[in-house]
Design an enzyme around this catalytic site. Structure first.
Site, mmCIF file in Angstrom:
data_model
loop_
_atom_site.group_PDB
_atom_site.id
_atom_site.type_symbol
_atom_site.label_atom_id
_atom_site.label_comp_id
_atom_site.label_asym_id
_atom_site.label_seq_id
_atom_site.Cartn_x
_atom_site.Cartn_y
_atom_site.Cartn_z
ATOM 1 N N MET A 98 69.220 31.153 -15.282
ATOM 2 C CA MET A 98 69.508 30.873 -16.671
ATOM 3 C C MET A 98 71.233 30.943 -17.191
ATOM 4 O O MET A 98 70.699 32.015 -18.071
ATOM 5 C CB MET A 98 68.460 31.250 -17.698
ATOM 6 C CG MET A 98 67.252 30.076 -16.883
ATOM 7 S SD MET A 98 66.818 28.713 -16.614
ATOM 8 C CE MET A 98 65.460 28.768 -17.005
ATOM 9 N N ARG A 99 71.724 30.534 -16.748
ATOM 10 C CA ARG A 99 72.994 31.020 -16.956
ATOM 11 C C ARG A 99 74.198 29.522 -16.346
ATOM 12 O O ARG A 99 73.876 29.238 -14.925
ATOM 13 C CB ARG A 99 73.719 32.404 -16.570
ATOM 14 C CG ARG A 99 74.788 32.749 -17.364
ATOM 15 C CD ARG A 99 75.066 34.134 -16.827
ATOM 16 N NE ARG A 99 76.421 34.507 -16.943
ATOM 17 C CZ ARG A 99 77.144 34.450 -18.062
ATOM 18 N NH1 ARG A 99 76.752 34.893 -18.974
ATOM 19 N NH2 ARG A 99 78.283 34.733 -17.976
ATOM 20 N N LEU A 101 77.214 28.634 -13.913
ATOM 21 C CA LEU A 101 78.706 28.344 -13.361
ATOM 22 C C LEU A 101 79.461 28.138 -13.841
ATOM 23 O O LEU A 101 80.111 27.561 -14.333
ATOM 24 C CB LEU A 101 77.404 28.134 -11.583
ATOM 25 C CG LEU A 101 76.639 28.414 -11.299
ATOM 26 C CD1 LEU A 101 76.580 28.746 -9.680
ATOM 27 C CD2 LEU A 101 76.019 30.246 -11.281
ATOM 28 N N ASN A 115 70.072 24.695 -6.986
ATOM 29 C CA ASN A 115 68.940 24.761 -8.370
ATOM 30 C C ASN A 115 67.870 23.532 -7.578
ATOM 31 O O ASN A 115 67.866 22.552 -7.800
ATOM 32 C CB ASN A 115 69.895 24.492 -9.433
ATOM 33 C CG ASN A 115 69.288 24.283 -10.647
ATOM 34 O OD1 ASN A 115 68.830 25.777 -10.483
ATOM 35 N ND2 ASN A 115 69.684 23.719 -11.470
ATOM 36 N N HIS A 117 65.719 22.094 -10.225
ATOM 37 C CA HIS A 117 65.048 21.721 -12.117
ATOM 38 C C HIS A 117 63.566 21.449 -11.977
ATOM 39 O O HIS A 117 63.309 20.160 -11.564
ATOM 40 C CB HIS A 117 66.095 20.730 -12.475
ATOM 41 C CG HIS A 117 65.987 20.086 -14.028
ATOM 42 N ND1 HIS A 117 66.571 20.719 -14.802
ATOM 43 C CD2 HIS A 117 65.726 19.239 -14.789
ATOM 44 C CE1 HIS A 117 66.237 20.706 -16.094
ATOM 45 N NE2 HIS A 117 65.795 19.620 -16.268
ATOM 46 N N GLU A 150 79.882 21.292 -11.115
ATOM 47 C CA GLU A 150 80.653 21.796 -12.341
ATOM 48 C C GLU A 150 80.323 21.301 -13.689
ATOM 49 O O GLU A 150 80.512 22.016 -14.841
ATOM 50 C CB GLU A 150 82.176 21.821 -12.087
ATOM 51 C CG GLU A 150 82.839 19.990 -12.658
ATOM 52 C CD GLU A 150 82.784 20.068 -11.152
ATOM 53 O OE1 GLU A 150 83.832 18.461 -10.757
ATOM 54 O OE2 GLU A 150 82.626 20.227 -10.186
ATOM 55 N N ASP A 153 73.022 20.272 -14.168
ATOM 56 C CA ASP A 153 71.870 19.872 -13.848
ATOM 57 C C ASP A 153 72.309 18.479 -13.168
ATOM 58 O O ASP A 153 71.633 17.209 -13.643
ATOM 59 C CB ASP A 153 70.432 19.416 -14.770
ATOM 60 C CG ASP A 153 69.999 20.519 -15.252
ATOM 61 O OD1 ASP A 153 70.116 21.949 -14.807
ATOM 62 O OD2 ASP A 153 70.413 20.611 -16.250
ATOM 63 N N GLU A 182 57.654 22.768 -7.533
ATOM 64 C CA GLU A 182 59.087 23.084 -6.885
ATOM 65 C C GLU A 182 58.512 24.032 -6.385
ATOM 66 O O GLU A 182 59.586 24.206 -5.197
ATOM 67 C CB GLU A 182 59.250 23.766 -9.051
ATOM 68 C CG GLU A 182 59.095 22.675 -9.749
ATOM 69 C CD GLU A 182 60.184 24.069 -10.884
ATOM 70 O OE1 GLU A 182 60.730 24.937 -10.665
ATOM 71 O OE2 GLU A 182 59.192 23.733 -12.112
#
Ligand code: GAR
Length: 210
Positions: A98-99, A101, A115, A117, A150, A153, A182
């Site tokens: 939860m950060r 990049l 990732n 989601h 960058e 999501d 997932e």
């Protein structure tokens, strides 16, 4: 899911901030041989108390903690990048990390960061995606595994799994059923990427015919 044979296993670096059920599902896919030719090189967290870290230690995997709270993003990310390089990571897998990049992080692993989601992107990016989808009244929900770029999501989609929203669902039951998807999706996506048998055409991830 079998990969082309290489000299050494394809090495994953897992980044997580919480309970780590996606990480555990990946570890289980490797253990049971569903995901072949892949190993977890290191599990990294920005939260010392993350449940996923404890699980990684139980499994005897290398772990590292770089607490992010109160640190500049670029400095924190530089530590994480160095750790991933030290462990010779081929693919970085964000699993409930939860950060955001930094650009430097994304540039350090071009098309080498995945990732997961819990929504069918580009719908419902950001936090509490399952609740967002439920509140919106969608009839089909699901999850997305995508490359990280960058933007939040946003990167190229590797795969999605969809499920119907049932009349009897509430946001909690929907989130639980999405989580089951997932756990299947992430291993499948890792196998696809690790195989190298794909091309990226614009925003499209296209599997090569073997
Ligand atoms: C998962 O549902 C994952 O999709 C979500 O956090 C949860 C982590 O669960 N990630 C995001 O919302 C990222 N935007 P886990 O720690 O049990 O794997």
């Amino acid at each position: 899911m079998e990969l082309a044979s290489t000299d050494r296993p394809y090495r994953l670096g897992i980044l997580l901030s919480g309970r780590g059920s996606n990480f555990a599902a990946i570890a289980e896919s490797i253990r049971t041989g569903r995901l072949k030719g892949v190993e977890i090189a290191v599990v990294v967290s920005n939260v010392a108390e993350a449940g996923g870290l404890a699980r990684a230690r139980e499994l005897g995997l290398p772990t590292a903690v770089f607490v992010s709270k109160g640190r500049k993003r670029a400095e924190h990310d530089a530590d994480v990048i160095a750790c991933l390089r030290e462990h010779q990571v081929d693919l970085v897998c964000l699993a409930g990390y939860m950060r955001l990049l930094s650009q430097e992080f994304v540039a350090a692993f071009p098309h080498r960061i995945l990732n997961i989601h819990p929504a069918l992107l580009p719908a419902f990016p950001g936090l509490e995606a399952q609740q967002q989808a439920f509140d919106y009244g969608v009839k089909v929900a699901g999850c997305t595994v995508h490359f990280v770029d960058e933007h939040l999501d946003h990167g190229v989609i590797v795969l999605q799994r969809a499920i119907p929203v049932e009349e009897t669902d509430d946001a909690h039951s929907l989130a639980e059923r999405i989580l089951d998807e997932e756990h299947l999706a992430y291993s499948e996506a890792i196998a696809l990427v690790a195989s190298g048998e794909y091309e990226i055409r614009g925003r499209r991830f296209v599997k090569r015919n073997r």
